[in-house]
Structure formats: structure tokens, C-alpha cells
Motif scaffolding. Structure first.
Motif, mmCIF file in Angstrom:
data_model
loop_
_atom_site.group_PDB
_atom_site.id
_atom_site.type_symbol
_atom_site.label_atom_id
_atom_site.label_comp_id
_atom_site.label_asym_id
_atom_site.label_seq_id
_atom_site.Cartn_x
_atom_site.Cartn_y
_atom_site.Cartn_z
ATOM 1 N N ARG A 35 49.309 42.942 46.052
ATOM 2 C CA ARG A 35 49.879 42.665 44.728
ATOM 3 C C ARG A 35 49.444 41.263 44.324
ATOM 4 N NH1 ARG A 35 52.954 45.896 41.991
ATOM 5 N NH2 ARG A 35 53.996 47.458 43.231
ATOM 6 N N THR A 36 48.716 41.177 43.214
ATOM 7 C CA THR A 36 48.282 39.875 42.728
ATOM 8 C C THR A 36 49.294 39.287 41.747
ATOM 9 O OG1 THR A 36 46.937 40.941 41.020
ATOM 10 C CG2 THR A 36 45.842 40.342 43.088
ATOM 11 N N THR A 37 49.974 40.168 41.028
ATOM 12 C CA THR A 37 51.079 39.771 40.153
ATOM 13 C C THR A 37 52.114 40.891 40.250
ATOM 14 O OG1 THR A 37 50.323 40.908 38.150
ATOM 15 C CG2 THR A 37 49.470 38.671 38.516
ATOM 16 N N GLU A 38 53.233 40.722 39.593
ATOM 17 C CA GLU A 38 54.247 41.769 39.620
ATOM 18 C C GLU A 38 53.731 43.072 39.012
ATOM 19 O OE1 GLU A 38 58.693 42.358 37.905
ATOM 20 O OE2 GLU A 38 58.256 40.462 38.939
ATOM 21 N N GLU A 39 52.836 42.961 38.033
ATOM 22 C CA GLU A 39 52.302 44.144 37.358
ATOM 23 C C GLU A 39 50.996 44.656 37.962
ATOM 24 O OE1 GLU A 39 52.614 41.148 35.365
ATOM 25 O OE2 GLU A 39 54.731 41.588 35.121
ATOM 26 N N THR A 40 50.300 43.846 38.746
ATOM 27 C CA THR A 40 48.969 44.213 39.222
ATOM 28 C C THR A 40 48.950 44.418 40.734
ATOM 29 O OG1 THR A 40 47.990 42.919 37.428
ATOM 30 C CG2 THR A 40 46.535 43.567 39.218
ATOM 31 N N ARG A 41 48.548 45.610 41.121
ATOM 32 C CA ARG A 41 48.412 45.972 42.531
ATOM 33 C C ARG A 41 46.980 46.441 42.744
ATOM 34 N NH1 ARG A 41 51.513 51.105 45.090
ATOM 35 N NH2 ARG A 41 50.561 51.083 47.151
ATOM 36 N N ILE A 42 46.287 45.806 43.656
ATOM 37 C CA ILE A 42 44.891 46.116 43.934
ATOM 38 C C ILE A 42 44.806 46.817 45.295
ATOM 39 C CG2 ILE A 42 42.570 45.163 44.231
ATOM 40 C CD1 ILE A 42 43.754 44.594 41.452
ATOM 41 N N VAL A 43 44.237 48.018 45.309
ATOM 42 C CA VAL A 43 44.052 48.764 46.553
ATOM 43 C C VAL A 43 42.562 49.030 46.716
ATOM 44 C CG1 VAL A 43 44.635 50.844 47.852
ATOM 45 C CG2 VAL A 43 46.314 49.858 46.270
ATOM 46 N N GLN A 44 42.030 48.600 47.861
ATOM 47 C CA GLN A 44 40.622 48.851 48.171
ATOM 48 C C GLN A 44 40.540 49.901 49.270
ATOM 49 O OE1 GLN A 44 37.904 45.493 48.452
ATOM 50 N NE2 GLN A 44 36.961 46.433 50.250
ATOM 51 N N LEU A 45 39.690 50.907 49.046
ATOM 52 C CA LEU A 45 39.510 52.005 49.990
ATOM 53 C C LEU A 45 38.021 52.218 50.228
ATOM 54 C CD1 LEU A 45 41.752 53.204 47.546
ATOM 55 C CD2 LEU A 45 42.334 54.421 49.621
ATOM 56 N N THR A 46 37.672 52.631 51.457
ATOM 57 C CA THR A 46 36.266 52.817 51.802
ATOM 58 C C THR A 46 36.037 54.188 52.415
ATOM 59 O OG1 THR A 46 36.050 50.444 52.224
ATOM 60 C CG2 THR A 46 34.321 51.846 53.109
ATOM 61 N N PRO A 47 35.037 54.917 51.909
ATOM 62 C CA PRO A 47 34.675 56.182 52.547
ATOM 63 C C PRO A 47 34.208 55.913 53.980
ATOM 64 C CG PRO A 47 33.640 55.992 50.379
ATOM 65 C CD PRO A 47 34.212 54.645 50.711
ATOM 66 N N ILE A 56 41.209 50.509 43.243
ATOM 67 C CA ILE A 56 42.073 51.057 42.206
ATOM 68 C C ILE A 56 43.143 50.025 41.889
ATOM 69 C CG2 ILE A 56 41.629 53.475 42.744
ATOM 70 C CD1 ILE A 56 44.202 53.521 44.385
ATOM 71 N N GLY A 57 43.610 50.025 40.675
ATOM 72 C CA GLY A 57 44.642 49.084 40.257
ATOM 73 C C GLY A 57 44.083 47.885 39.532
ATOM 74 N N ALA A 58 42.825 47.574 39.738
ATOM 75 C CA ALA A 58 42.208 46.435 39.058
ATOM 76 C C ALA A 58 41.931 46.806 37.607
ATOM 77 C CB ALA A 58 40.905 46.039 39.742
ATOM 78 N N PRO A 59 42.138 45.866 36.681
ATOM 79 C CA PRO A 59 41.805 46.164 35.284
ATOM 80 C C PRO A 59 40.310 46.499 35.165
ATOM 81 C CG PRO A 59 43.001 44.079 35.480
ATOM 82 C CD PRO A 59 42.655 44.516 36.860
ATOM 83 N N THR A 60 40.001 47.652 34.592
ATOM 84 C CA THR A 60 38.604 48.076 34.496
ATOM 85 C C THR A 60 38.080 48.094 33.068
ATOM 86 O OG1 THR A 60 39.167 50.402 34.247
ATOM 87 C CG2 THR A 60 38.877 49.590 36.520
ATOM 88 N N GLY A 61 38.976 48.150 32.095
ATOM 89 C CA GLY A 61 38.545 48.313 30.712
ATOM 90 C C GLY A 61 38.174 49.757 30.399
ATOM 91 N N MET A 62 38.339 50.647 31.389
ATOM 92 C CA MET A 62 38.026 52.067 31.209
ATOM 93 C C MET A 62 39.324 52.869 31.248
ATOM 94 S SD MET A 62 34.679 52.616 33.671
ATOM 95 C CE MET A 62 35.459 52.017 35.168
ATOM 96 N N ALA A 63 39.335 53.969 30.546
ATOM 97 C CA ALA A 63 40.501 54.859 30.569
ATOM 98 C C ALA A 63 40.529 55.625 31.888
ATOM 99 C CB ALA A 63 40.428 55.833 29.405
ATOM 100 N N PRO A 64 41.714 55.889 32.427
ATOM 101 C CA PRO A 64 41.792 56.718 33.626
ATOM 102 C C PRO A 64 41.048 58.034 33.420
ATOM 103 C CG PRO A 64 43.928 55.738 33.193
ATOM 104 C CD PRO A 64 43.053 55.433 31.995
ATOM 105 N N GLY A 65 40.243 58.397 34.404
ATOM 106 C CA GLY A 65 39.475 59.630 34.332
ATOM 107 C C GLY A 65 38.111 59.493 33.695
ATOM 108 N N SER A 66 37.747 58.312 33.246
ATOM 109 C CA SER A 66 36.476 58.161 32.531
ATOM 110 C C SER A 66 35.275 57.872 33.438
ATOM 111 C CB SER A 66 36.596 57.063 31.464
ATOM 112 O OG SER A 66 36.853 55.808 32.063
ATOM 113 N N LEU A 67 35.512 57.569 34.702
ATOM 114 C CA LEU A 67 34.405 57.329 35.632
ATOM 115 C C LEU A 67 33.840 58.682 36.075
ATOM 116 C CD1 LEU A 67 32.853 55.129 37.264
ATOM 117 C CD2 LEU A 67 34.463 55.606 39.124
ATOM 118 N N GLN A 68 32.550 58.866 35.920
ATOM 119 C CA GLN A 68 31.930 60.154 36.239
ATOM 120 C C GLN A 68 30.630 59.943 37.003
ATOM 121 O OE1 GLN A 68 33.398 63.197 35.465
ATOM 122 N NE2 GLN A 68 35.091 61.889 34.810
#
Length: 131
Positions: A35-47, A56-68
Motif C-alpha cells: 500500500r503506497t497510500t490509503e487508496e493505492t495498493r500495488i501488487v506485483q505478480l510474476t509468471p 495491478i493496482g497502479a494507475p495505468t490511465g487505461m480502463a479495466p479490461g482494455s489491455l489485450q
């Protein structure tokens, strides 16, 4: 000089649900959950075996589901597809690109075998079998 992709941000609506999906259902390893702030939680995962992670959780500027179309290369597409099924992930059948560029059923030869799946938000992933 090497240029290495280290992290790909994935836009999700619910960090907790996305973390469970990627770690428990897909099988990614949770590197950290911060948690970087009360509103922001950053989770890093690796295959497993990858030098590149997702976050996930980092501000991306993209709408959820838009990464393809992010591709994950695997040695055994059948085993990878079975792993997804064991985790309850809906994965498509094995497909290949035909000579016209369209998708067709089955393997198409060296480096031409793919399985497509989506996360909970509709972000699209592609498994590709190493030739």
C-alpha cells in the motif's frame, strides 16, 4: 546494451479479486503487495520462470479490461491450458494463424499454436507454444 521489459501494468477494477485470479487461478507468484497510500495498493505478480512481471493496482490511465494481446510463451501448451482449467480459468481451444491471417483450429506448426484467455475484467492474454 540490453533492454528488458520488467513490468507490465494491467488495469483492473478490483485489486483483491485480480490478485486472487492471477495468483490462485492462473498460478503467478505474488512478489509483493504494498500500500503506497490509503487508496493505492500495488501488487506485483510474476509468471513462473518469467523475467517480466505484471502489476495491478497502479494507475495505468487505461480502463479495466482494455489491455489485450500480451503473450506468454510456454514449452507445453497442453499443460499450460490444463493448468488454467484446473484453476477454473476459461481458456479457448488451441488455434493457429492460417495463411490468410485468420485463426483456425489446432496447431499450425513451429511457433504457430496459441490459446487465448481473459482475466476477470476482460484483459486478453495469449499463450504461445515455443517451437
Amino acid at each position: 546494451m540490453d533492454w528488458k521489459i520488467e513490468v507490465i501494468p494491467v488495469p483492473v477494477a478490483d485489486v483483491e479479486k485480480a490478485k486472487a485470479f492471477y495468483s490462485e487461478q492462473v498460478g503467478f507468484v505474488v512478489d509483493h503487495d504494498t500500500r503506497t497510500t490509503e487508496e493505492t495498493r500495488i501488487v506485483q505478480l510474476t509468471p513462473p520462470g518469467s523475467g517480466c512481471s505484471i502489476v495491478i493496482g497502479a494507475p495505468t490511465g487505461m480502463a479495466p479490461g482494455s489491455l489485450q494481446g500480451v503473450q506468454i510463451v510456454v514449452d507445453d501448451l497442453d499443460a499450460a491450458r490444463a493448468r488454467l482449467a484446473e484453476g477454473g480459468v476459461e481458456a479457448g481451444t488451441i488455434k493457429h494463424y492460417d495463411k490468410d491471417g485468420g485463426l483456425a483450429e489446432g496447431r499450425g506448426g513451429r511457433w504457430n499454436a496459441f490459446v487465448f484467455f481473459n482475466d476477470l475484467d476482460g484483459n486478453g492474454w495469449v499463450l504461445q507454444e515455443r517451437g
